[in-house]
Design a protein around this motif. Structure first.
Motif, PDB file in Angstrom:
ATOM      1  N   ILE A   1       0.891  -0.584   3.619  1.00 41.77           N
ATOM      2  CA  ILE A   1       0.506  -0.046   2.308  1.00 41.77           C
ATOM      3  C   ILE A   1      -0.423   1.151   2.446  1.00 41.77           C
ATOM      4  O   ILE A   1      -0.352   2.108   1.668  1.00 41.77           O
TER       5      ILE A   1
ATOM      6  N   ALA B   1       1.865   4.013   3.375  1.00 41.50           N
ATOM      7  CA  ALA B   1       2.737   4.428   2.277  1.00 41.50           C
ATOM      8  C   ALA B   1       1.980   5.125   1.156  1.00 41.50           C
ATOM      9  O   ALA B   1       2.450   6.132   0.616  1.00 41.50           O
ATOM     10  N   LYS B   2       0.810   4.614   0.793  1.00 42.59           N
ATOM     11  CA  LYS B   2       0.095   5.124  -0.371  1.00 42.59           C
ATOM     12  C   LYS B   2      -0.967   6.171  -0.043  1.00 42.59           C
ATOM     13  O   LYS B   2      -1.198   7.090  -0.815  1.00 42.59           O
ATOM     14  N   LEU B   3      -1.631   6.007   1.113  1.00 41.33           N
ATOM     15  CA  LEU B   3      -2.732   6.920   1.444  1.00 41.33           C
ATOM     16  C   LEU B   3      -2.440   7.790   2.666  1.00 41.33           C
ATOM     17  O   LEU B   3      -3.287   8.569   3.089  1.00 41.33           O
ATOM     18  N   HIS B   4      -1.253   7.617   3.251  1.00 41.96           N
ATOM     19  CA  HIS B   4      -0.820   8.399   4.417  1.00 41.96           C
ATOM     20  C   HIS B   4      -1.776   8.245   5.610  1.00 41.96           C
ATOM     21  O   HIS B   4      -1.978   9.185   6.384  1.00 41.96           O
TER      22      HIS B   4
ATOM     23  N   ASN C   1      13.389   4.905  -2.026  1.00 41.72           N
ATOM     24  CA  ASN C   1      11.960   4.687  -2.230  1.00 41.72           C
ATOM     25  C   ASN C   1      11.282   4.626  -0.865  1.00 41.72           C
ATOM     26  O   ASN C   1      11.286   3.581  -0.204  1.00 41.72           O
TER      27      ASN C   1
ATOM     28  N   SER D   1       8.064   4.866   0.102  1.00 35.84           N
ATOM     29  CA  SER D   1       6.877   4.008   0.196  1.00 35.84           C
ATOM     30  C   SER D   1       7.258   2.546   0.352  1.00 35.84           C
ATOM     31  O   SER D   1       6.719   1.831   1.198  1.00 35.84           O
ATOM     32  N   LYS D   2       8.212   2.104  -0.462  1.00 31.18           N
ATOM     33  CA  LYS D   2       8.653   0.697  -0.397  1.00 31.18           C
ATOM     34  C   LYS D   2       9.220   0.366   0.976  1.00 31.18           C
ATOM     35  O   LYS D   2       8.950  -0.705   1.545  1.00 31.18           O
TER      36      LYS D   2
ATOM     37  N   VAL E   1       6.455   0.028   3.739  1.00 32.46           N
ATOM     38  CA  VAL E   1       5.767  -1.262   3.627  1.00 32.46           C
ATOM     39  C   VAL E   1       6.673  -2.394   4.107  1.00 32.46           C
ATOM     40  O   VAL E   1       6.252  -3.270   4.864  1.00 32.46           O
TER      41      VAL E   1
END
Length: 348
Positions: A127, A130-133, A231, A233-234, A237
């Motif tokens: 996560i 995916a979200k904060l690189h 997707n 990011s998905k 994760v």
């Protein structure tokens, strides 16, 4: 020469070169390499007990290798397999000793607990990536240390200040009297079947499902995959979670099969880190991981016979393993040599 043949030859040549240079190291160190390798062979295949212990050693290596290979195939470098394995080991040991249930429920529940613990430990770096690189290598390395110390604290808590958990109930055990008797009372257990089943699961996910296609696509090119409507990011994760499941199950092999409990650790098991080499040796393929894990498990267990039978220190085997990894990592050079030899042969 086809790519498939080259892919097969590179690890075989790497192993041969590793053993050859290892023999030179033994010779220069004053040891007999022939006697050393005979002792290694006998330590692996010498009798039914040794063979049983070797197969038992292979089980967690297969799962650690699958964890690393799965992440690699989807464009991620999961160095946190060690931590995921440790939390999986504790989760399986805790469920195994904390409740009493029929075996048909208890054993799957303990395995699921290990898989879930590994998945959670993989979800965190997934996560963050995916979200904060945040690069997964940095996070997973840190998560290894967090896992080690958190689990040590949990062991102390559940054992009333002791250094190990209580022994698991027989209903949660992977051990088998049949396999033990078959291999002269070794600690061989049904974990090898779980590991081989996960090999099939990884192959099926990557090669036969839409999810697997998307995971590989994101690994090859995240921007193109996003443009195609996937997707990203998905999938990042999900990749880390599935990788964590394999690693957590690797810990369950130790909790429910080999030991039957978990003790506080002063350091890492090393299995998760060796999983990187197993995946590398197996070219990140499910079948290749079996090959790599078999080699590592055999060398690790067989090494124990070398000091007694040939007077060769176990550190020599560590050198041989390191040399094999070195030559596999240098596979590009071997590929170039094979390619040039093939062209010369065709020219003639």
């Amino acid at each position: 020469m086809s790519n498939r043949v080259v892919n097969l030859l590179v690890p075989i040549i790497s192993i041969f070169l590793g053993l050859l240079v290892g023999a030179i190291v033994m010779l220069l160190s004053g040891y007999d390499p022939i006697q050393g390798y005979i002792a290694l062979w006998e330590g692996i295949f010498g009798d039914a007990y040794a063979l049983g212990e070797t197969i038992r050693q292979i089980s967690p290596y297969i799962l650690a290798g699958l964890a690393v290979a799965f992440a690699f195939r989807t464009g991620l470098f999961n160095i946190g397999v060690e931590g995921q394995l440790i939390v999986g080991w504790f989760a399986a040991a805790y469920v195994g000793m904390a409740v009493e249930l029929p075996k048909i429920i208890h054993l799957p529940l303990a395995l699921l607990a290990a898989a879930a613990a590994g998945a959670i430990w993989g979800f965190i770096p997934g996560i963050l990536k995916a979200k904060l690189h945040v690069h997964e290598v940095i996070v997973t390395i840190m998560m290894n240390y967090i896992a080690l110390h958190v689990v040590n604290a949990l062991i102390k808590a559940v054992s009333d200040g002791g250094y190990k958990t209580a022994t698991i109930h027989k209903t949660a055990s992977l051990r088998s009297e049949f396999l033990s008797n078959l291999t002269d009372f070794s600690t061989l257990h049904y974990g090898i079947l779980v590991a081989l089943a996960m090999v099939v699961v990884m192959w099926f996910i990557l090669e036969k499902t839409k999810t697997g296609y998307e995971l590989k696509s994101v690994g090859f090119n995240a921007h193109a995959s996003q443009y195609a409507g996937m997707n990203v990011s998905k999938n990042i994760v999900l990749s880390m979670v599935i990788s964590g499941v394999f690693a957590g199950l690797g810990g369950a092999m130790e909790a429910l099969g080999t030991f039957g409990y978990m003790a506080s650790r002063g350091g890492f098991t090393g299995i998760g880190f060796d999983g990187i080499a197993v995946a590398l040796l197996g070219a990140n393929t499910p079948l290749g991981v079996i090959f790599g894990a078999s080699l590592f498990g055999s060398l690790k267990y067989g090494a124990g016979n070398m000091p007694n039978a040939a007077g060769v220190p176990v550190e020599i085997v560590s050198i041989v393993i390191a040399l094999i990894i070195f030559f596999v990592a240098s596979g590009y050079i071997i590929r170039v040599i094979l390619s040039r030899l093939s062209k010369k042969k065709e020219a003639k």
